[in-house]
Design a protein around this motif. Structure first.
Motif, PDB file in Angstrom:
ATOM      1  N   LYS A  38      50.860  44.279  33.807  1.00 27.24           N
ATOM      2  CA  LYS A  38      51.775  45.405  33.965  1.00 27.24           C
ATOM      3  C   LYS A  38      51.812  45.884  35.409  1.00 27.24           C
ATOM      4  O   LYS A  38      52.852  46.265  35.935  1.00 27.24           O
ATOM      5  N   ASN A  39      50.631  45.895  36.069  1.00 23.76           N
ATOM      6  CA  ASN A  39      50.543  46.392  37.436  1.00 23.76           C
ATOM      7  C   ASN A  39      49.967  45.320  38.349  1.00 23.76           C
ATOM      8  O   ASN A  39      48.854  44.852  38.126  1.00 23.76           O
ATOM      9  N   CYS A  40      50.728  44.924  39.357  1.00 27.42           N
ATOM     10  CA  CYS A  40      50.249  43.952  40.324  1.00 27.42           C
ATOM     11  C   CYS A  40      49.609  44.688  41.499  1.00 27.42           C
ATOM     12  O   CYS A  40      49.962  45.831  41.795  1.00 27.42           O
ATOM     13  N   PRO A  41      48.650  44.049  42.200  1.00 30.27           N
ATOM     14  CA  PRO A  41      47.983  44.696  43.326  1.00 30.27           C
ATOM     15  C   PRO A  41      48.969  45.148  44.396  1.00 30.27           C
ATOM     16  O   PRO A  41      50.020  44.543  44.601  1.00 30.27           O
ATOM     17  N   SER A  42      48.600  46.223  45.086  1.00 29.78           N
ATOM     18  CA  SER A  42      49.516  46.830  46.058  1.00 29.78           C
ATOM     19  C   SER A  42      49.371  46.265  47.459  1.00 29.78           C
ATOM     20  O   SER A  42      50.215  46.525  48.313  1.00 29.78           O
ATOM     21  N   SER A  43      48.310  45.512  47.728  1.00 33.65           N
ATOM     22  CA  SER A  43      48.092  44.968  49.069  1.00 33.65           C
ATOM     23  C   SER A  43      47.500  43.570  48.962  1.00 33.65           C
ATOM     24  O   SER A  43      46.903  43.217  47.937  1.00 33.65           O
ATOM     25  N   PRO A  44      47.642  42.743  50.022  1.00 35.58           N
ATOM     26  CA  PRO A  44      47.042  41.404  49.995  1.00 35.58           C
ATOM     27  C   PRO A  44      45.535  41.431  49.774  1.00 35.58           C
ATOM     28  O   PRO A  44      44.996  40.591  49.054  1.00 35.58           O
ATOM     29  N   SER A  45      44.836  42.402  50.383  1.00 32.08           N
ATOM     30  CA  SER A  45      43.384  42.496  50.210  1.00 32.08           C
ATOM     31  C   SER A  45      43.009  42.802  48.767  1.00 32.08           C
ATOM     32  O   SER A  45      42.098  42.196  48.192  1.00 32.08           O
ATOM     33  N   GLU A  46      43.737  43.743  48.162  1.00 32.48           N
ATOM     34  CA  GLU A  46      43.488  44.101  46.769  1.00 32.48           C
ATOM     35  C   GLU A  46      43.816  42.924  45.853  1.00 32.48           C
ATOM     36  O   GLU A  46      43.108  42.658  44.870  1.00 32.48           O
ATOM     37  N   GLU A  47      44.890  42.225  46.176  1.00 32.05           N
ATOM     38  CA  GLU A  47      45.284  41.062  45.382  1.00 32.05           C
ATOM     39  C   GLU A  47      44.195  40.002  45.403  1.00 32.05           C
ATOM     40  O   GLU A  47      43.821  39.449  44.365  1.00 32.05           O
ATOM     41  N   LEU A  48      43.657  39.711  46.595  1.00 30.20           N
ATOM     42  CA  LEU A  48      42.628  38.680  46.721  1.00 30.20           C
ATOM     43  C   LEU A  48      41.360  39.077  45.977  1.00 30.20           C
ATOM     44  O   LEU A  48      40.772  38.268  45.259  1.00 30.20           O
ATOM     45  N   GLN A  49      40.932  40.318  46.133  1.00 35.28           N
ATOM     46  CA  GLN A  49      39.734  40.783  45.452  1.00 35.28           C
ATOM     47  C   GLN A  49      39.903  40.706  43.934  1.00 35.28           C
ATOM     48  O   GLN A  49      39.003  40.253  43.218  1.00 35.28           O
ATOM     49  N   ASP A  50      41.055  41.117  43.446  1.00 34.25           N
ATOM     50  CA  ASP A  50      41.352  41.065  42.020  1.00 34.25           C
ATOM     51  C   ASP A  50      41.327  39.624  41.515  1.00 34.25           C
ATOM     52  O   ASP A  50      40.804  39.335  40.435  1.00 34.25           O
ATOM     53  N   CYS A  51      41.877  38.710  42.320  1.00 35.41           N
ATOM     54  CA  CYS A  51      41.934  37.300  41.921  1.00 35.41           C
ATOM     55  C   CYS A  51      40.550  36.662  41.874  1.00 35.41           C
ATOM     56  O   CYS A  51      40.255  35.854  40.993  1.00 35.41           O
ATOM     57  N   ILE A  52      39.703  37.009  42.839  1.00 40.07           N
ATOM     58  CA  ILE A  52      38.340  36.461  42.850  1.00 40.07           C
ATOM     59  C   ILE A  52      37.582  36.915  41.606  1.00 40.07           C
ATOM     60  O   ILE A  52      36.927  36.116  40.921  1.00 40.07           O
ATOM     61  N   ARG A  53      37.688  38.208  41.284  1.00 37.65           N
ATOM     62  CA  ARG A  53      37.006  38.725  40.091  1.00 37.65           C
ATOM     63  C   ARG A  53      37.515  38.038  38.823  1.00 37.65           C
ATOM     64  O   ARG A  53      36.733  37.617  37.967  1.00 37.65           O
ATOM     65  N   ALA A  54      38.843  37.942  38.695  1.00 33.54           N
ATOM     66  CA  ALA A  54      39.426  37.358  37.480  1.00 33.54           C
ATOM     67  C   ALA A  54      39.051  35.883  37.328  1.00 33.54           C
ATOM     68  O   ALA A  54      38.712  35.425  36.230  1.00 33.54           O
ATOM     69  N   THR A  55      39.101  35.143  38.434  1.00 35.55           N
ATOM     70  CA  THR A  55      38.768  33.711  38.382  1.00 35.55           C
ATOM     71  C   THR A  55      37.304  33.509  38.041  1.00 35.55           C
ATOM     72  O   THR A  55      36.948  32.657  37.217  1.00 35.55           O
ATOM     73  N   LEU A  56      36.432  34.313  38.664  1.00 34.78           N
ATOM     74  CA  LEU A  56      35.000  34.218  38.369  1.00 34.78           C
ATOM     75  C   LEU A  56      34.713  34.551  36.907  1.00 34.78           C
ATOM     76  O   LEU A  56      33.930  33.854  36.243  1.00 34.78           O
ATOM     77  N   ASN A  57      35.341  35.582  36.390  1.00 32.45           N
ATOM     78  CA  ASN A  57      35.105  35.964  34.993  1.00 32.45           C
ATOM     79  C   ASN A  57      35.516  34.855  34.028  1.00 32.45           C
ATOM     80  O   ASN A  57      34.801  34.549  33.065  1.00 32.45           O
ATOM     81  N   ASP A  58      36.671  34.243  34.285  1.00 35.07           N
ATOM     82  CA  ASP A  58      37.123  33.137  33.431  1.00 35.07           C
ATOM     83  C   ASP A  58      36.166  31.951  33.538  1.00 35.07           C
ATOM     84  O   ASP A  58      35.812  31.324  32.536  1.00 35.07           O
ATOM     85  N   TRP A  59      35.762  31.655  34.772  1.00 29.93           N
ATOM     86  CA  TRP A  59      34.872  30.509  35.002  1.00 29.93           C
ATOM     87  C   TRP A  59      33.493  30.755  34.398  1.00 29.93           C
ATOM     88  O   TRP A  59      32.896  29.873  33.771  1.00 29.93           O
ATOM     89  N   LEU A  60      32.977  31.970  34.551  1.00 30.55           N
ATOM     90  CA  LEU A  60      31.649  32.306  34.036  1.00 30.55           C
ATOM     91  C   LEU A  60      31.550  32.128  32.525  1.00 30.55           C
ATOM     92  O   LEU A  60      30.522  31.707  31.997  1.00 30.55           O
TER      93      LEU A  60
END
Length: 278
Positions: A38-60
């Motif tokens: 519903k809500n996409c990150p507002s900045s490139p830095s926030e987007e990258l941090q969000d993506c790292i967390r999401a990818t790690l959680n799926d991988w873990l």
């Protein structure tokens, strides 16, 4: 975000990360992910941090210890179904653009980063690469001497036909002119951050027009992600893991654009980090 360290998959992943010396992470196609949120990150830095967390959680949650051969020193943290390789029959219809953020002053990592994105997307050549060199200590001004080693690595990749065109980021008119006069392979583009410059400088505009350099705009911060922010993103997914020794080497953002329609078909990040030697 809730930790996944209580799952069997996460215990396996923690053991792998504890042993690892290199972490390679691929976020997958963010275009599809953003459509589902519903809500996409507002900045490139926030987007990258969000993506790292999401990818790690799926991988873990899905990682298993290798059945034989021992644990590798290099961890490939990605979700196979999130990858989006380019089909050979589609290649001529698509433009692959890359921006490479160097987090350390190590230009030797450039070929590794660009080879990794080529393998990830199943292409032999990138249409354009923009380089964002690592930040300088406070009070130090970027000069041609800082850019030359980085540019020479890019020129070698142009000559080997890994890249079709190369560009720069945040150069003023004087530094862009110095680079242009020195370089064997001339910059085809220069990105300008309109957050710090609401109007293109007239001298930069005139020089770019005279020498056929495309001026582009961007909204990336000077430091896309700090070491502390990267470590925090890992820690939030693996609360029992010691992350203090992990350092970010480079971040690469790619976009796959449909030429005839000018729309982004896919977009993602590749991240490379290493554990500091004891």
């Amino acid at each position: 975000m809730e930790s996944l360290t209580t799952t069997n998959g996460s215990d396996n992943a923690k053991a792998i990360l504890d042993h690892a010396k290199t972490l390679k992470l691929h976020t997958g196609n963010l275009v599809n992910r953003c459509r589902l949120k519903k809500n996409c990150p507002s900045s490139p830095s926030e987007e990258l941090q969000d993506c790292i967390r999401a990818t790690l959680n799926d991988w873990l949650s899905t990682t298993q210890l290798p059945s034989e051969g021992g644990i590798s020193d290099t961890v490939d943290c990605s979700i196979p179904e999130a990858r989006e390789a380019i089909k050979p029959e589609e290649r001529d219809e698509l433009k692959v653009s890359v921006k490479l953020f160097l987090c350390e002053s190590n230009q030797s990592s450039i070929p590794e980063a660009l080879e990794m994105v080529c393998q990830t997307l199943a292409v032999s050549q990138l249409d354009s690469v923009i380089i964002a060199p690592c930040g300088l200590p406070e009070g130090e001004v970027q000069t041609l001497a800082h850019l030359q080693p980085v540019w020479e690595e890019l020129e070698a990749l142009v000559r080997s036909q890994k890249i079709a065109a190369i560009g720069t980021s945040d150069l003023d008119k004087d530094l862009l002119e110095q680079l242009y006069k020195w370089a064997q392979v001339k910059p085809s583009s220069n990105q300008v951050n309109l957050a710090s410059c609401c109007v293109m400088p007239p001298d930069l505009t005139a020089f770019a027009k005279d020498f056929d350099i495309q001026l582009l705009t961007h909204s990336d911060p000077k430091e896309l992600m700090s070491a502390a922010t990267f470590q925090q993103a890992i820690q939030e997914s693996t609360k029992e893991l010691d992350v203090a020794d992990w350092r970010l080497e480079w971040v690469l953002r790619y976009s796959i654009i449909v030429k005839s329609r000018g729309i982004i078909k896919a977009k993602g990040y590749l991240v490379n980090a290493r554990k500091a030697s004891p």
